[in-house]
Design an enzyme around this catalytic site. Structure first.
Site, short mmCIF file in Angstrom:
data_model
loop_
_atom_site.label_atom_id
_atom_site.label_comp_id
_atom_site.label_asym_id
_atom_site.label_seq_id
_atom_site.Cartn_x
_atom_site.Cartn_y
_atom_site.Cartn_z
N CYS A 280 -5.68 -9.43 2.55
CA CYS A 280 -6.76 -8.77 3.33
C CYS A 280 -8.06 -9.51 3.78
CB CYS A 280 -7.22 -7.45 2.40
SG CYS A 280 -5.79 -6.57 2.41
N LYS B 217 14.95 -3.25 2.77
CA LYS B 217 13.94 -2.81 1.78
C LYS B 217 14.32 -1.36 1.17
CE LYS B 217 9.28 -3.75 2.40
NZ LYS B 217 8.00 -3.88 2.93
N GLY C 17 -14.20 -20.66 -7.22
CA GLY C 17 -12.74 -20.94 -7.13
C GLY C 17 -12.29 -21.61 -5.79
N VAL D 73 0.67 -1.38 0.02
CA VAL D 73 -0.04 -0.02 -0.07
C VAL D 73 0.89 1.42 0.01
CG1 VAL D 73 -1.68 1.17 1.55
CG2 VAL D 73 -2.15 -1.01 1.08
N ARG E 89 0.46 -14.32 1.06
CA ARG E 89 -0.46 -14.46 2.32
C ARG E 89 -1.49 -14.91 2.39
NH1 ARG E 89 0.71 -8.17 4.23
NH2 ARG E 89 0.88 -7.62 1.85
#
Ligand code: NAD
Length: 428
Positions: free
Chosen positions: A259, A31, A252, A7, A327
């Site tokens: 999220c 990072k 699916g 984000v 995730r």
């Protein structure tokens, strides 16, 4: 931007692209070093070009120095993670609150502090309390501006959002943020403002609703399988009703990603905290958990209960295409399950090898579709990457008994039957 993840990096780069000067802060120094060397830490189509362009124009600055970034900025976005806590899976606000404490130290003039992270209702009140212990209330305003971007389409979603939601208890600050978003509003985005708590609930209610749509159609797909009905037809037939809409009605695997799984659970916990039984979302969570087992059972069935020593190719392991995010991907359950039952797995994902599977001896990464499918008894299409949509199965496999389990319904059952494959898909 405090937090330079999916984000923070996307929003930061896109805000810079609109002409703002943006400091992207992250406590992860590796990072930041990578970003300063031009290495983009995530897979997101189109992001690299925007980052490079704005970095070179010095509108986009990557730093670990939160104090410097905060003192030079007018608007501060909190984009840190809000994972699930270990105790009850509520939203873990440790990163949010510790960032708020840090920010408070460096407030030197009026700042708007915005939560872009997904946070439960009343978190803004708590952030305000934390900061007001250090700084006068006149020096800052805490507002909510939840993020709705989807990984894989994040740049497009930033530039052409359906809506921009701002939750603020201060009309002057709302105007200021409306001005920040003006370039997007001029292109057609709807700007909707409400109070701070309202925006916090809008985010969770939206994600939970989309998760509900997915679980709903997945359950209907189970019924279609038993009754010889094509779920695709049901989705189209339902989706043509404008009150329903066709999106998020594709059956699916269980929903995954960074999220929906955590946000649905966090919402249910918030409901419990207020003694409100959010029973619909609780059922959705249950249904999604069950879905994972249903699909594993289906695989067992396809292989006539003989998983041992079978060579299985998995195409795509991320939770959705055009991202490298693992995730809560259902492949994290699928691959260990098959390996544990004695199968040899070769997987291929266009976003590269995943360290999640390094510890499994019988799991290997292949460089392409062909290598993964070589000698396979079963091919499982797990993620809907474009390059899996036109595979010439005859060319990549000489196995006459090849079985294909298409979890994304990318191929026509009729055509696959004509080609002589044992083809299985979802809800049809
Ligand atoms: N990923 C998505 O698609 C998406 C979409 C909408 C909303 N959200 C929400 O946005 C938030 C961020 O999600 P994400 O996927 O970008 O997370 P992420 O884990 O990719 O990134 C979070 C970053 O914040 C950094 N960080 C943590 N504490 C910090 C601190 N004190 N100072 C500086 N940096 C700090 C971490 O090092 C990490 O790089 C979450 O609340 C998430 O629910 C995510």
């Amino acid at each position: 931007m405090i937090g330079t993840g999916y984000v923070g990096l996307v929003s930061g780069a896109c805000f810079a692209d609109l002409g703002n000067t943006v400091y992207c802060v992250d406590k992860d120094k590796e990072k930041i070093n990578k970003l300063n060397k031009g290495i983009i830490p995530i897979y997101e189509p189109g992001l690299s070009e925007i980052v490079k362009k704005n970095y070179l124009s010095q509108r986009l600055i990557f730093t670990s120095n939160l104090g410097d970034a905060v003192s030079k900025s007018d608007i501060i976005f909190l984009c840190v993670g809000t994972p699930s806590t270990k105790i009850n899976k509520s939203a873990d606000l440790t990163y949010v609150f510790s960032a708020a404490k840090e920010i408070a130290k460096y407030i030197n003039k009026f700042k708007v502090i915005i939560t872009k992270s997904t946070v439960p209702v009343t978190t803004g009140d708590k952030i305000e309390k934390i900061i007001s212990q250090k700084k006068r209330k006149k020096l800052f305003e805490v507002i909510s501006n939840p993020e709705f971007l989807r990984e894989g389409d994040a740049i497009r979603d930033f530039r052409f959002p359906d809506r921009i939601v701002v939750g603020s208890n201060n009309a002057k600050v709302t105007k200021k943020i409306e001005f920040l978003y003006e370039p997007l509003i001029k292109k057609g985005a709807t700007f909707f403002s409400t109070n701070r708590r309202g925006a916090e609930i809008i985010k969770y209610a939206s994600n939970a609703f989309l998760a509900t749509k997915i679980s709903y159609i997945n359950e209907i797909a189970n019924l279609c399988e038993k009754t010889n009905v094509n779920i695709e037809d049901v989705s189209i037939g339902m989706g043509l009703d404008k009150r329903i809409g066709s999106r998020f009605l594709r059956a699916g695997p269980a929903y995954g990603g960074s999220c929906f799984p955590k946000d649905t659970i966090a919402l249910a916990v918030t409901g419990d905290d207020y003694k409100i039984d959010l029973s619909i979302i609780k059922s959705v969570i249950k249904s999604n958990t069950k879905r994972k087992t249903i699909l594993l059972d289906r695989i067992k069935n396809i292989l006539s209960n003989k998983i041992k020593k079978k060579k299985i190719a998995i195409l795509g392991v991320t939770f959705k295409p055009n991202t490298d995010d693992m995730r809560e991907s259902s492949s994290l359950l699928l691959i260990p399950y098959l390996e544990k039952n004695g199968a040899f797995i070769s997987y291929y994902d266009p976003s590269g090898k995943k360290k999640n599977f390094d510890k499994f001896k019988k799991v290997s990464f292949s460089k392409n579709v062909k290598e993964a499918c070589d000698n396979a008894d079963l091919i499982i299409i797990h993620t809907e990457w474009d390059e899996f949509k036109s595979i010439d199965f005859k060319k990549i496999s000489k196995n006459k008994n090849l079985k294909i389990y298409d979890m994304r319904n990318l191929y026509s059952p009729k055509k696959m039957k004509k080609l002589g494959f044992s083809y299985y898909s979802i809800g049809r």
